[in-house]
Enzyme design. Structure first.
Site, PDB file in Angstrom:
ATOM      1  N   LYS A   2     -10.856   4.898  12.807  1.00  0.00           N
ATOM      2  CA  LYS A   2      -9.548   4.274  12.091  1.00  0.00           C
ATOM      3  C   LYS A   2      -8.315   5.065  12.648  1.00  0.00           C
ATOM      4  O   LYS A   2      -7.625   5.877  11.897  1.00  0.00           O
ATOM      5  CB  LYS A   2      -9.570   4.134  10.395  1.00  0.00           C
ATOM      6  CG  LYS A   2      -8.619   3.304   9.908  1.00  0.00           C
ATOM      7  CD  LYS A   2      -8.931   2.870   8.653  1.00  0.00           C
ATOM      8  CE  LYS A   2      -7.657   2.207   7.868  1.00  0.00           C
ATOM      9  NZ  LYS A   2      -7.272   0.868   8.565  1.00  0.00           N
ATOM     10  N   GLU A  36     -11.333  -9.137  15.502  1.00  0.00           N
ATOM     11  CA  GLU A  36     -10.762  -9.021  14.152  1.00  0.00           C
ATOM     12  C   GLU A  36      -9.455  -9.379  14.297  1.00  0.00           C
ATOM     13  O   GLU A  36      -8.622  -9.616  15.375  1.00  0.00           O
ATOM     14  CB  GLU A  36     -11.060  -7.518  13.539  1.00  0.00           C
ATOM     15  CG  GLU A  36     -10.423  -6.421  14.448  1.00  0.00           C
ATOM     16  CD  GLU A  36     -11.034  -5.233  14.150  1.00  0.00           C
ATOM     17  OE1 GLU A  36     -11.356  -4.798  12.677  1.00  0.00           O
ATOM     18  OE2 GLU A  36     -10.978  -4.280  14.805  1.00  0.00           O
ATOM     19  N   LEU A  49     -13.332  -2.363  13.620  1.00  0.00           N
ATOM     20  CA  LEU A  49     -13.064  -1.338  12.605  1.00  0.00           C
ATOM     21  C   LEU A  49     -14.131  -1.699  11.553  1.00  0.00           C
ATOM     22  O   LEU A  49     -14.170  -3.038  11.101  1.00  0.00           O
ATOM     23  CB  LEU A  49     -11.650  -1.260  11.814  1.00  0.00           C
ATOM     24  CG  LEU A  49     -11.720  -0.119  10.681  1.00  0.00           C
ATOM     25  CD1 LEU A  49     -11.585   1.170  11.327  1.00  0.00           C
ATOM     26  CD2 LEU A  49     -10.532  -0.385   9.644  1.00  0.00           C
ATOM     27  N   TYR A  53      -6.295   7.664   9.506  1.00  0.00           N
ATOM     28  CA  TYR A  53      -5.670   7.091   8.446  1.00  0.00           C
ATOM     29  C   TYR A  53      -6.550   6.154   7.658  1.00  0.00           C
ATOM     30  O   TYR A  53      -7.587   5.710   7.909  1.00  0.00           O
ATOM     31  CB  TYR A  53      -4.200   6.296   8.443  1.00  0.00           C
ATOM     32  CG  TYR A  53      -4.620   4.983   8.902  1.00  0.00           C
ATOM     33  CD1 TYR A  53      -4.827   4.518  10.366  1.00  0.00           C
ATOM     34  CD2 TYR A  53      -4.247   3.929   8.028  1.00  0.00           C
ATOM     35  CE1 TYR A  53      -5.278   3.423  10.719  1.00  0.00           C
ATOM     36  CE2 TYR A  53      -4.397   2.607   8.512  1.00  0.00           C
ATOM     37  CZ  TYR A  53      -4.598   2.242   9.878  1.00  0.00           C
ATOM     38  OH  TYR A  53      -4.935   0.951  10.505  1.00  0.00           O
TER      39      TYR A  53
HETATM   40  N1  PDD Z   1      -6.085  -2.023   7.705  1.00  0.00           N
HETATM   41  N2  PDD Z   1      -9.437  -4.292  11.077  1.00  0.00           N
HETATM   42  C1  PDD Z   1      -8.529  -3.584  11.172  1.00  0.00           C
HETATM   43  C2  PDD Z   1      -8.321  -3.306  12.673  1.00  0.00           C
HETATM   44  C3  PDD Z   1      -7.687  -2.845  10.203  1.00  0.00           C
HETATM   45  O1  PDD Z   1      -6.754  -2.154  10.514  1.00  0.00           O
HETATM   46  C4  PDD Z   1      -8.194  -3.046   8.830  1.00  0.00           C
HETATM   47  C5  PDD Z   1      -7.629  -2.295   7.779  1.00  0.00           C
HETATM   48  C6  PDD Z   1      -9.206  -3.791   8.566  1.00  0.00           C
HETATM   49  C7  PDD Z   1      -9.849  -3.930   7.133  1.00  0.00           C
HETATM   50  O2  PDD Z   1     -10.522  -2.906   6.660  1.00  0.00           O
HETATM   51  P1  PDD Z   1     -10.414  -2.560   5.286  1.00  0.00           P
HETATM   52  O3  PDD Z   1     -11.112  -3.708   4.419  1.00  0.00           O
HETATM   53  O4  PDD Z   1     -11.292  -1.446   5.064  1.00  0.00           O
HETATM   54  O5  PDD Z   1      -9.033  -2.206   4.585  1.00  0.00           O
HETATM   55  C8  PDD Z   1     -10.016  -4.154   9.560  1.00  0.00           C
HETATM   56  C9  PDD Z   1      -5.281  -1.516   7.129  1.00  0.00           C
HETATM   57  C10 PDD Z   1      -5.246  -2.123   5.592  1.00  0.00           C
HETATM   58  C11 PDD Z   1      -3.878  -1.014   7.529  1.00  0.00           C
HETATM   59  O6  PDD Z   1      -3.752  -0.959   8.390  1.00  0.00           O
HETATM   60  O7  PDD Z   1      -3.029  -1.356   6.562  1.00  0.00           O
END
Ligand code: PDD
Length: 285
Positions: free
Chosen positions: A148, A180, A205, A33
Site C-alpha cells: 500500500k 481492481e 492490493l 499509507y
Molecule cells: N484505497 N485497491 C486499491 C488500489 C485501493 O487503493 C484500496 C483502498 C482498495 C480497498 O482496500 P480496503 O478495503 O482495505 O480499503 C483496493 C483507500 C481507501 C484509499 O486509497 O483511499
C-alpha cells in the site's frame, strides 16, 4: 473547532501540520499509507489495516517509528480530539527526511508518521443507494500493487478520467482482465450466483473490506471464487460492486456506459452492504 492532525509525536492544528520538503515521502513516494473508516466514533476493522501496514512496511524495509499498539492509541486519540463520529482516519509513514536527495536508504533518519481525519457519512452515502458507473482504463501501475504505497499517480490519472467521464470509479485492466478499482476492490455476482473477485497476489492490493466481505459471504454459504474476470463477464453478470474502507460495499451499475443487468443496484449487493455495515458496527473499536 480547528481540525487536529498528528505529526511525529504531536497533535497540532491541521494548518500547522508540516513535514520537511526533503521528506522521502514527498521526494520519492517512499512511504506507506492506510485508511480506516470511523463509525460512531470507533475504528472499523482496524486490526486488519494495521496488519496490512505492518506487512507493507516490511516489504520495503521501513521500520515503523511506533508499535502497532501505540499507533492504534494515537488513531483513537486523534478521533477523540476531532470529535469525529463518522468518517475516516488516514495515516502515512515515510522513510523520513534526509539531508539531501539520495535514492538509497539514508542512515540514521527517523521515519515520519502523520495522521489526519476526514468527515464522511459512509453508511448514508447517496451513491450507495443509486450505484455508480465505472470506466475502464489500462492498468499502468508497477508490479508490487500488494504494497500500500503512496505512489498513486496511476490511480490519480485513472480516477481523474473517471471523474471527467461522470463515473464513480475506474476499473483497471491488465491482460484483458480487471485487476481492481483505482481505490477499491472489484466484485461481480455471476448468473449462477457465484461471487467472483480477483485472487490476492502482487497484481492487486489485498483489500481489508474485500477480505471481510468474502468471509461474511462464505459464512452465509454463498459461493465465492477468487479469480480474475473480464469486462465481458462483468457485463454479463447479475450484479457488480466495489469495496473499500471509505465506501464499504458500493453497487456498480454500468461499465463504460453499458448497463449491468437492469442498471440498478442488485439485491445481493444491497444485502452484502447491510451485512458489512452490521459487521462494522459490531466489531468497531
Ligand atoms: N484505497 N485497491 C486499491 C488500489 C485501493 O487503493 C484500496 C483502498 C482498495 C480497498 O482496500 P480496503 O478495503 O482495505 O480499503 C483496493 C483507500 C481507501 C484509499 O486509497 O483511499
Amino acid at each position: 473547532m480547528d481540525q487536529i492532525a498528528y505529526v511525529n509525536g504531536s497533535f497540532v492544528p491541521l494548518a500547522e501540520a508540516k513535514v520537511s520538503i526533503l521528506d522521502r515521502g514527498f521526494l520519492f513516494a517512499d512511504g506507506i499509507y492506510e485508511v480506516a473508516a470511523v463509525l460512531d466514533g470507533r475504528l472499523v476493522d482496524n486490526a486488519s489495516h494495521l496488519a496490512r501496514l505492518k506487512r507493507s512496511v516490511g516489504e520495503i524495509s521501513l521500520a515503523l517509528p511506533e508499535t502497532l499498539e501505540r499507533i492504534a492509541e494515537i488513531q483513537k486519540e486523534l478521533v477523540a480530539r476531532n470529535q469525529l463520529v463518522n468518517g475516516m482516519i488516514y495515516l502515512e509513514v515515510t522513510r523520513g527526511a534526509d539531508k539531501g536527495r539520495d535514492f538509497a536508504f539514508p542512515k540514521g533518519t527517523t521515519p515520519t508518521l502523520i495522521m489526519f481525519t476526514t468527515v464522511k457519512d459512509i453508511v448514508n452515502a447517496p451513491s450507495a443507494k443509486a450505484g455508480i458507473g465505472v470506466i475502464t482504463v489500462p492498468d499502468i501501475r508497477w508490479s508490487r500493487r500488494d504494497i500500500k504505497s503512496v505512489a498513486l499517480l496511476a490511480q490519480v490519472l485513472a480516477k481523474q478520467a473517471a471523474a471527467e467521464a461522470g463515473a464513480g470509479e475506474a476499473w483497471m485492466i491488465e491482460d484483458g482482465k480487471v485487476t481492481e478499482g483505482g481505490s477499491s476492490s472489484a466484485f461481480i455476482l455471476t448468473r449462477d450466483d457465484v461471487l467472483v473477485t480477483r485472487q490476492n497476489g502482487s497484481e492487486i492490493l489485498p483489500g481489508c473490506t474485500r477480505k471481510a466481505v468474502v468471509a461474511l459471504a462464505e459464512e452465509r454459504q454463498l459461493r465465492v471464487e477468487e479469480r480474475a474476470f473480464s469486462v465481458e463477464e462483468a457485463l454479463a453478470a447479475k450484479e457488480a460492486f466495489i469495496t473499500s474502507a471509505t465506501l464499504f460495499v458500493q453497487p456498480v451499475i454500468s461499465i463504460d456506459g453499458k448497463t449491468i443487468a437492469n442498471g440498478k443496484p442488485g439485491p445481493m449487493t444491497n444485502r452484502l452492504r447491510e451485512i458489512y455495515v452490521d459487521f462494522a458496527r459490531a466489531t468497531a473499536v
